[in-house]
Design a protein around this motif. Structure first.
Motif, PDB file in Angstrom:
ATOM      1  N   ASN A 201       0.822  -1.216   0.000  1.00 62.48           N
ATOM      2  CA  ASN A 201       0.000   0.000   0.000  1.00 62.48           C
ATOM      3  C   ASN A 201       0.855   1.266   0.000  1.00 62.48           C
ATOM      4  OD1 ASN A 201      -2.950  -1.062   0.532  1.00 62.48           O
ATOM      5  ND2 ASN A 201      -1.635  -2.206   1.937  1.00 62.48           N
ATOM      6  N   ARG A 204      -0.526   4.478  -1.572  1.00 64.05           N
ATOM      7  CA  ARG A 204      -1.580   5.055  -0.729  1.00 64.05           C
ATOM      8  C   ARG A 204      -0.963   5.912   0.372  1.00 64.05           C
ATOM      9  NH1 ARG A 204      -4.311  -0.288  -1.263  1.00 64.05           N
ATOM     10  NH2 ARG A 204      -6.296   0.059  -2.327  1.00 64.05           N
ATOM     11  N   GLU A 209      -3.763   8.798   1.191  1.00 64.20           N
ATOM     12  CA  GLU A 209      -5.101   8.240   1.065  1.00 64.20           C
ATOM     13  C   GLU A 209      -5.522   7.536   2.352  1.00 64.20           C
ATOM     14  OE1 GLU A 209      -5.168   5.657  -2.301  1.00 64.20           O
ATOM     15  OE2 GLU A 209      -4.379   7.177  -3.688  1.00 64.20           O
ATOM     16  N   TRP A 211      -7.006   4.428   4.092  1.00 65.67           N
ATOM     17  CA  TRP A 211      -7.180   3.006   3.786  1.00 65.67           C
ATOM     18  C   TRP A 211      -7.150   2.200   5.081  1.00 65.67           C
ATOM     19  CZ3 TRP A 211      -3.003  -0.477   4.671  1.00 65.67           C
ATOM     20  CH2 TRP A 211      -1.774   0.135   4.971  1.00 65.67           C
ATOM     21  N   THR A 279      -1.234   7.234   6.620  1.00 65.16           N
ATOM     22  CA  THR A 279      -1.559   8.135   5.515  1.00 65.16           C
ATOM     23  C   THR A 279      -0.366   9.017   5.145  1.00 65.16           C
ATOM     24  OG1 THR A 279      -2.486   9.693   7.116  1.00 65.16           O
ATOM     25  CG2 THR A 279      -4.021   8.178   6.041  1.00 65.16           C
TER      26      THR A 279
END
Length: 345
Positions: A201, A204, A209, A211, A279
């Motif tokens: 990830n 991200r 983002e 998540w 994030t």
């Protein structure tokens, strides 16, 4: 009971709130001098499994926090441990037990050596992971996602039953004793879990983002985790240690029946709500777990003659993504050959 909390971030905040619910007196010290500013004059706002506004004491120095404490809790990212260990070694009295929350790999031995430099042999208790799964909310809050039912704990050679009893009196009967601090270093699954989640990830994280970790513990990530876990278990076996599998850890955390990780991942995703992933790429999942988790495990494997190609590849990829050498950033643990030589079977 008065408990000195050295650290002021998410784990320190959550620990302070939790201790206050148990009628203890936590005293927070921020190594940066700024980490507790957000809740120095206003309440510490806690949500999730613990709710409410809390007002822990704030100390102006490590010595002030440690003075008169029944227990010292180290609760901050691994890259701050060296500084904190220096303060503990100078200020702690010999009878004060020290707890390392979610011990970085082999960090208990580093603290033991630093205390020895000062002629001290305090009891040291190391936890295999955090009792509280949590995330900071702004400058003055924290969300507690989980209070774990059971956490592995071990003590140093100078540890005592009285120190264990103090820990249980402070935090509750959540701890299962393991043979020694090395077993805790091999029991912590955060380096493997965070490596898989961060790599899968990473964009991200870079893009900021939102998540969730549970829904992104996909079948592919689970297969990666299972292979990483195989390397960790092989190292433990070579060192004569018995540690839980990652599936057993998930069983203890979520209560799901033990099964292949791919199957357990489906159940975890179906449960829905869980902890959010980082994030930002400036996350402890990499900045802490790469140099202070993966790197020393690889060094242990090298000294023990255990090949750990996925750990090594993961550390190399992360170093490349960040443009830095994480293997060189561990300021706690040096040569491990002596420790390994005593344990080879």
């Amino acid at each position: 009971m008065r408990i000195a909390i050295l650290g002021a971030g998410a784990i320190a905040r959550a620990s302070a709130a939790y201790l206050l619910t148990r009628d203890h007196t936590p005293v927070i010290w921020s190594p940066s001098g700024k980490g507790a500013d957000g809740y120095r004059d206003t309440p510490l706002v806690v949500e999730g499994e613990i709710r409410g506004d809390f007002r822990p004491e704030i100390a102006e120095s490590a010595a002030d926090a440690i003075a008169g404490a029944d227990l010292i809790l180290v609760a901050l990212p691994a890259n701050g441990h060296r500084l904190v260990y220096d303060h503990i070694a100078r200020s702690a009295t010999p009878e004060q037990p020290i707890v390392i929350n979610a011990q970085p790999v082999l960090a208990g031995y580093a603290l033991e050596a630093r205390l020895r430099d000062e002629g001290k042999a305090n009891p040291i208790l190391v936890w295999g992971t955090t009792l509280l799964r949590c995330r900071a909310v702004g400058a003055s809050g924290v969300r507690v996602n989980t209070i774990r039912k059971s956490v592995d704990m071990a003590m140093s050679a100078s540890g005592t039953d009285a120190a264990v009893a103090l820990c249980r009196a402070a935090f509750g009967d959540h701890f299962e004793m393991r043979p020694d601090m090395l077993s805790i270093s091999l029991s912590n699954i955060n380096p493997q879990a965070h490596l898989a989640l961060a790599l899968a990830n990473f964009t991200r994280m870079e893009r900021g983002e939102a998540w969730g970790q549970s829904e992104n513990l996909t079948s592919g990530v689970a297969r990666f985790l299972e292979k990483l876990d195989g390397e960790r278990l092989a190292l433990a076996t070579k060192l004569g240690l018995t540690v839980r599998t990652m599936a057993e850890h998930y069983n203890r955390t979520y209560g799901f029946a033990i099964a292949p990780l791919e199957t357990m991942a489906i159940a975890i995703r179906a449960e829905g709500a869980g902890q959010m992933g980082p994030t930002t790429e400036q996350s402890r999942y990499v900045l802490e777990d790469a140099p202070f988790g993966l790197a020393p495990l690889i060094n242990l494997g090298r000294a023990a003659g255990v090949d750990m190609p996925l750990h090594h590849a993961g550390l190399t990829i992360l170093s490349t993504l960040y443009g830095r050498d994480f293997a060189e950033e561990n300021d706690l643990v040096g040569d491990v050959s002596g420790l390994v030589g005593k344990r080879l079977v």
